[in-house]
Design an enzyme around this catalytic site. Structure first.
Site, PDB file in Angstrom:
ATOM      1  N   GLY A 115    -100.126  15.801  83.310  1.00  0.00           N
ATOM      2  CA  GLY A 115     -99.735  16.258  81.979  1.00  0.00           C
ATOM      3  C   GLY A 115    -100.599  17.417  81.519  1.00  0.00           C
ATOM      4  N   GLU A 134     -99.046  13.112  90.285  1.00  0.00           N
ATOM      5  CA  GLU A 134     -98.248  11.929  89.916  1.00  0.00           C
ATOM      6  C   GLU A 134     -97.743  11.154  91.124  1.00  0.00           C
ATOM      7  OE1 GLU A 134     -98.022  14.907  88.590  1.00  0.00           O
ATOM      8  OE2 GLU A 134     -97.942  14.746  86.410  1.00  0.00           O
ATOM      9  N   ALA A 144    -102.000  12.362  81.851  1.00  0.00           N
ATOM     10  CA  ALA A 144    -101.547  11.461  80.792  1.00  0.00           C
ATOM     11  C   ALA A 144    -102.441  10.227  80.801  1.00  0.00           C
ATOM     12  CB  ALA A 144    -100.107  11.069  81.041  1.00  0.00           C
ATOM     13  N   GLU A 166     -99.033  20.437  82.986  1.00  0.00           N
ATOM     14  CA  GLU A 166     -97.755  20.638  82.288  1.00  0.00           C
ATOM     15  C   GLU A 166     -97.981  21.236  80.901  1.00  0.00           C
ATOM     16  OE1 GLU A 166     -96.540  16.552  83.144  1.00  0.00           O
ATOM     17  OE2 GLU A 166     -94.675  17.374  83.928  1.00  0.00           O
TER      18      GLU A 166
END
Ligand code: NAD
Length: 699
Positions: A104, A127, A63, A107
């Site tokens: 992300g 993360e 992200a 994901e």
């Protein structure tokens, strides 16, 4: 069609290529584009499947952290909804993982139905390293693909895995050696032709059913030591556990709530801050990137003592030949033996194999005269802390070494301007202040004297990286940045002990704050005798200030710390962990009375504030004097040199969180009690007055 996702049709397959340089980060724009393109492809009868990939060398690095604190614009869909729609899509969506897919990015691939991966690519959920957990289904979908234990390792550990391992674990369906996109298109077409519904990750339950709760209990126990003070590891375990007991939607909701709480927590803010702070250190405003750093292909170290040997190991570890010089064959042999023993212990513990040790030892040679180091690209001096001796050595090196050689000193206190002036090449003289043990500690304070050239500074900053260190540029002053701040903060804790606290109470409070050790335990480890010598020098420098009496007296008792099995603590012979010494306790109480202090109770918070906020004030003085480039450099120094807990972000960040007006009040109280060591810095006063923080400060 979109700025950040390229669309191309290969036969009946839509190839969507995320193109958001430099890392294809999942920004609002990328999310919006996905939210538009995927449904459009689903509606288009000419398209039977999608291949999703990244432009350039990455799939998606994660992200966009820079957007973390921003409100999602109204026209950008929630990423969860985008993933949910992808997962539920009737046509197959295949991720073609061309390079790293982290956070992300991974994901997103798990929201796809299938994943093909290129050799050399890697996937991970890092993360946790920023203090939070995956927030877009990672904790729910990864265990469904990889199994609970692998998901725990990946999410709680945070390290990436290779493409091969991803296939082994079931995260990726195929390793593609050749043309990844061609194979992915073929794969998508095959799946579309099969007539079967695409395989949604969220519906794959085989690896998450029948999991015994003991798996989680065992994992908690395994990581207990590493996760002290952190909330994210336990939160991640809970969410992964939820994947095994709850429906997907409920697990996703739990993950989402947990993610938001953690993301907005002080510890995650601190870890994000440190992430950027570490990258900032390399930027030196007046040294542009095009200043050419010298290539360091060979090195020499003067002095094979505690520091010299460790420094030499750094070069050997980086594959750079290094010659160690000492005054006599005996001194040299002793130094080389310590290096050998150090490597042998790494081999003994399985951290290195014998061949690697032999290779490194072969890069280290010894000498007793300077003629043998005349061709070295850099010489680092690490002899006794004596100005006369250092000047003499630098003058000799200047005569012997080639004109281009950089001459650096590892001094911890001496004026490098004066050392440089003993040579005809002050532009090539600087400080490289390693921390002990030099082969282990990642911090390197690169000290910039007035006359040092930009090339010299650029060269040692680059060298720091080559040696695997975090190099931080500092100015010339007593103790440079780290030790100067320590000198203040440790004294404050001495004063607190003289007035009522006990060393073990101070250490426990500082440990609970998150440091690996408190200042008194550190003092026993580093040697009370070593500190005694520097303190004596400092007494001469600041005769009018209050100086603690206790450390000198403990030194005079011959209690030097671990090396004498007695210091502030008592030690069983050879032990590293001490127990509070009743004798020292008694002695402290008597000394307080003798000094006229009526002992009073200190709270743990008062101790931590005294320790950490006096650091921040000393740091502010350092900024004011131009000895560090930015507040975050000081925090990086304190993290890597002194173990300031990463999730607290360093003394300057901590002070910013407390609020500088409150910090100033606290510093004023310390000043009233302890005098000039904690004289409020002008910078702190002015920032507090303007409602600003250290992060706002630029030199
Ligand atoms: P040390 O006493 O362990 O080693 C000094 C070495 O220098 C000895 O082997 C000695 O024989 C050698 N030496 C002395 N004169 C010499 C000469 N003329 N030519 C060649 N070799 C000579 O000292 P140390 O702890 O390694 O400290 C070295 C330097 O590093 C000092 O400036 C010290 O302030 C600094 N420093 C020390 C630490 C630490 O924790 N020990 C940390 C950072 C910086």
């Amino acid at each position: 069609m979109s700025d950040v996702i390229e669309f191309e049709q290969q036969g009946a397959i839509a190839v969507l290529t995320i193109n958001n340089p430099p890392a294809n980060a999942l920004s609002f724009a990328v999310c919006k584009a996905l939210g538009e393109l995927v449904p459009r492809c689903m509606e288009d009868d000419a398209i039977s499947g999608i291949v999703l990939t990244g432009a350039g060398r990455m799939f998606m690095a994660g992200a966009d952290i820079r957007e973390f604190n921003l409100q999602r614009p109204d026209d950008v869909p929630d990423f969860h909804e985008v993933l949910g729609a992808m997962e539920a899509a009737p046509k197959p969506i295949v991720a073609a993982i061309n390079g790293i897919a982290f956070g992300g990015g991974l994901e997103l691939t798990m929201g796809c139905h299938y994943r093909l991966i290129a050799p050399g690519a890697s996937v991970g959920q890092p993360e946790i390293k920023l203090g939070f957990i995956p927030g877009a289904g990672g904790t729910q979908r990864l265990p469904r693909l990889a199994g609970v234990e692998a998901a725990l390792d990946m999410i709680v550990g945070g390290d990436p895995i290779s493409a091969e391992r991803a296939v082994e674990l079931g995260i990726a369906d195929e390793l593609v050696e050749g043309d990844l996109i061609a194979r992915a298109c073929e794969f998508a077409a095959e799946r579309a032709a099969s007539g079967e519904a695409p395989a949604a990750t969220g519906k794959r339950d085989a690896k998450i059913t029948g999991i015994d709760a003991s798996v989680f209990a065992d994992y908690r126990e395994k990581i207990a030591g590493r996760s002290r003070g952190l909330d994210a590891p336990e939160a991640a375990i809970k969410c992964i556990e939820a994947a095994t007991t709850m429906a997907l939607e409920d697990g996703l909701a739990l993950e989402r709530d947990t993610f938001v709480i953690l993301r907005d927590s002080d510890s995650a803010k601190a870890m994000r801050y440190m992430f950027f702070a570490e990258r900032e250190v390399a930027k030196i405003p007046d040294i542009p990137r095009d200043i050419e750093a010298q290539d360091i292909k060979s090195a020499a170290i003067i002095g094979s003592g505690t520091m010299g040997g460790g420094i030499a190991m750094n070069f050997a570890n980086a594959g750079i030949p290094v010659t160690v010089v000492d005054i006599s064959d005996d001194a040299l042999a002793a130094g080389m033996e310590k290096v050998r023993a150090n490597y042998a212990s790494a081999v003994g513990r399985g951290r290195m194999d014998q061949a690697a040790m032999d290779g490194r030892m072969a890069l280290i040679s010894g000498a007793t005269d300077y003629a043998q180091i005349k061709d070295a690209d850099i010489v680092i001096e690490a002899v006794f802390e004596d100005m006369g001796l250092k000047k003499k050595i630098f003058a000799e090196l200047d005569q012997t070494c080639k004109a281009s050689a950089i001459l650096a000193s590892n001094t911890s206190t001496l004026d490098i301007n004066e050392i440089g002036a003993a040579t005809e090449r002050p532009d090539k003289v600087c400080g490289t202040h390693f921390f002990s043990p030099a082969n282990v500690m990642k911090l390197l304070e690169n000290v910039r004297p007035d006359a040092a050239s930009k090339e010299t500074i650029a060269s040692v900053m680059k060298l720091s990286k080559t040696l695997g260190k975090v190099g931080v540029l500092v100015g010339v002053c007593n103790g440079f940045v780290g030790n100067r701040i320590l000198g203040v903060a440790a004294r404050i804790t001495d004063f607190m002990v003289e007035e009522g606290a006990m060393p073990w109470q101070v250490d426990a409070a500082v440990y609970d704050f998150g440091f690996a050790m408190g200042p008194f335990a550190v003092n026993d480890l580093a040697g009370i005798d070593v500190r005694y010598l520097t303190r004596n020098e400092q007494k001469k420098l600041w005769p009018d200030r209050r100086h603690p009496v206790l450390p000198e007296r403990v030194y005079e008792m011959g209690r030097y710390g671990q090396k004498t099995d007695a210091g502030w603590y008592d030690y069983e012979p050879g032990a590293r962990k001490g127990t509070p010494s009743p004798m020292i306790e008694d002695f402290i109480i008597k000394t307080s009375a003798e000094l006229g202090y009526e002992r009073r109770a200190f709270t743990d918070q008062e101790i931590v504030d005294g320790y950490v906020l006096s650091m921040a004030n000393a740091g502010a003085q350092i900024l004011e004097e131009g000895l560090a480039l930015r507040a975050s450099d000081i925090d990086v120094i304190w993290h890597y040199g002194y173990g300031f807990p990463r999730y607290r972000g360093g003394p300057m960040f901590y002070a910013d969180l407390v609020g500088l007006d409150k910090v100033l009040d606290a510093v004023n109280r310390l000043y009233d009690s302890y005098g000039d060591w904690v004289k409020p810095s002008e910078l702190l006063i002015s920032l507090a007055k303007d409602g600003k923080s250290f992060a706002d400060y630029t030199a």
